[in-house]
Design an enzyme around this catalytic site. Structure first.
Site, PDB file in Angstrom:
ATOM      1  N   GLU A 183      -5.542  -4.846  10.586  1.00  0.00           N
ATOM      2  CA  GLU A 183      -4.493  -3.866  10.823  1.00  0.00           C
ATOM      3  C   GLU A 183      -4.813  -3.098  12.108  1.00  0.00           C
ATOM      4  OE1 GLU A 183      -2.428  -2.729   6.859  1.00  0.00           O
ATOM      5  OE2 GLU A 183      -4.176  -1.462   7.092  1.00  0.00           O
ATOM      6  N   SER A 205       3.320  -2.209  10.442  1.00  0.00           N
ATOM      7  CA  SER A 205       4.760  -2.307  10.677  1.00  0.00           C
ATOM      8  C   SER A 205       5.350  -3.657  10.272  1.00  0.00           C
ATOM      9  CB  SER A 205       5.092  -1.963  12.139  1.00  0.00           C
ATOM     10  OG  SER A 205       4.717  -0.624  12.412  1.00  0.00           O
ATOM     11  N   GLU A 240      -6.779   4.692   7.916  1.00  0.00           N
ATOM     12  CA  GLU A 240      -6.607   6.132   7.630  1.00  0.00           C
ATOM     13  C   GLU A 240      -7.870   6.706   7.004  1.00  0.00           C
ATOM     14  OE1 GLU A 240      -2.913   5.610   5.536  1.00  0.00           O
ATOM     15  OE2 GLU A 240      -2.015   5.011   7.438  1.00  0.00           O
ATOM     16  N   ASN A 295       0.876  -1.187   0.000  1.00  0.00           N
ATOM     17  CA  ASN A 295       0.000   0.000   0.000  1.00  0.00           C
ATOM     18  C   ASN A 295       0.905   1.227   0.000  1.00  0.00           C
ATOM     19  OD1 ASN A 295      -1.773   2.064   0.535  1.00  0.00           O
ATOM     20  ND2 ASN A 295      -2.302   1.358   2.608  1.00  0.00           N
ATOM     21  N   GLY A 330       2.455   2.137  10.841  1.00  0.00           N
ATOM     22  CA  GLY A 330       3.443   3.209  10.683  1.00  0.00           C
ATOM     23  C   GLY A 330       4.165   3.574  11.965  1.00  0.00           C
ATOM     24  N   LYS A 348       0.148   4.263  -0.276  1.00  0.00           N
ATOM     25  CA  LYS A 348      -0.491   5.444   0.336  1.00  0.00           C
ATOM     26  C   LYS A 348      -0.270   6.682  -0.554  1.00  0.00           C
ATOM     27  CE  LYS A 348      -0.107   3.245   4.804  1.00  0.00           C
ATOM     28  NZ  LYS A 348      -0.061   3.377   6.245  1.00  0.00           N
ATOM     29  N   HIS A 398      -9.559   1.260   4.974  1.00  0.00           N
ATOM     30  CA  HIS A 398      -8.258   1.410   5.640  1.00  0.00           C
ATOM     31  C   HIS A 398      -8.431   2.332   6.844  1.00  0.00           C
ATOM     32  CE1 HIS A 398      -4.168   2.623   6.468  1.00  0.00           C
ATOM     33  NE2 HIS A 398      -3.797   1.503   5.864  1.00  0.00           N
TER      34      HIS A 398
HETATM   35  P1  PGA Z   1       2.815   0.225   7.670  1.00  0.00           P
HETATM   36  O1  PGA Z   1       1.350   0.471   7.065  1.00  0.00           O
HETATM   37  O2  PGA Z   1       3.333  -1.074   7.075  1.00  0.00           O
HETATM   38  O3  PGA Z   1       3.622   1.412   7.242  1.00  0.00           O
HETATM   39  O4  PGA Z   1       2.669   0.114   9.152  1.00  0.00           O
HETATM   40  C1  PGA Z   1       0.458  -0.586   6.846  1.00  0.00           C
HETATM   41  C2  PGA Z   1      -0.834  -0.090   6.268  1.00  0.00           C
HETATM   42  O5  PGA Z   1      -1.300   0.980   6.651  1.00  0.00           O
HETATM   43  O6  PGA Z   1      -1.449  -0.758   5.388  1.00  0.00           O
END
Ligand code: PGA
Length: 252
Positions: free
Chosen positions: A164, A210, A96, A9, A170, A11, A94
């Site tokens: 997640e 992560s 976010e 992803n 992140g 983003k 997601h």
């Molecule tokens: P990350 O993000 O691997 O940077 O923690 C995962 C995601 O949001 O899909």
């Protein structure tokens, strides 16, 4: 048996040029990796270029979001009909989108229905926030998100679920593989109730939060973790290729 999937992803990262450079850099390494599905999810504006670069390859493409309606007066939005010629997957719900853009459970459900009827494979994201975990509500939150996300769906074609935990995204603080496994078996139980045993047994469940090249093997060795949704570690070609390779090795 659910298929193993490693999805990146990207983003809101990469310009068109950067996206093309990134996919060119990861393509040869990813092509060599067998036994799992490899997916990249670039920003909307790069979908067309990335799809062209990957035509005929074993690497598949996904979008990161979409609107729930097919067309209409929704300035700035992108529909399932626009995506269906460009990519196979779409990330929906997601965290976010849920927490920064205020997407509610029922909106995510409408998007999942729209994606499936357009023949797109939704990667439905679920996951609790830190306070919810600390209050012992993680499983209840995930169950609520799954119920709403799959509301009204009788044949969940192409469904993929990504667990997640919000606190792991992140932050560099991944869940433990054991915590991920525990939640995945809960998700399979909920899927069995909602969609029947066969769907529960065959749906790929991805862990996200992560994930990196060093910890991915421990996740995919868990019986109910069928892959990973990867953010930060999908933005460097060599890191993402190594991550996918480590996942493939761990599954064999
Ligand atoms: P990350 O993000 O691997 O940077 O923690 C995962 C995601 O949001 O899909």
């Amino acid at each position: 048996m659910p298929e193993t999937i490693i999805a990146g992803n990207w983003k809101m990262n990469t310009t068109l040029d950067e996206a093309q450079a990134l996919v060119r850099a990861m393509k040869p390494g990813l092509e060599e990796i067998k036994g799992l599905r490899k997916v990249v999810c670039p920003p909307f504006v790069s979908l067309s270029a990335v799809s062209s670069l990957l035509k005929g390859s074993t690497i598949e493409v996904g979008a990161q979001n979409m609107h729930s309606e097919k067309s209409g007066a929704f300035t700035g939005e992108v529909s399932s009909a626009m995506l269906s010629g460009l990519c196979k997957y779409v990330i929906l719900g997601h965290s976010e989108r849920r927490h920064i853009f205020g997407e509610a459970d029922d909106l995510v459900g409408r998007k999942v229905r729209a994606a499936m009827s357009a023949g797109l494979s939704p990667i439905l994201c679920v996951g609790e926030q830190l306070a919810e975990r600390e209050q012992g509500r993680a499983e209840a939150v995930v169950e609520r998100q799954l119920r709403a996300g799959l509301d009204g769906i009788t044949t969940p074609r192409g469904l993929i679920v990504a667990y997640e935990p919000v606190w792991a995204i992140g932050t560099g603080k991944a869940a433990t593989p054991q915590d991920a496994q525990q939640m995945m078996s809960h998700i399979r139980r909920v899927l069995a109730t909602l969609q029947g045993q066969a769907v529960a047994a065959n749906t790929s469940l991805l862990y996200g939060g992560s994930v990196n090249a060093d910890n991915v093997a421990a996740f995919v060795r868990e019986p109910d973790v069928n892959g990973a949704l990867v953010g930060g570690a999908s933005l460097k070609a060599d890191v993402f290729v190594q991550l996918a390779r480590n996942a493939a090795t761990a599954r064999t």
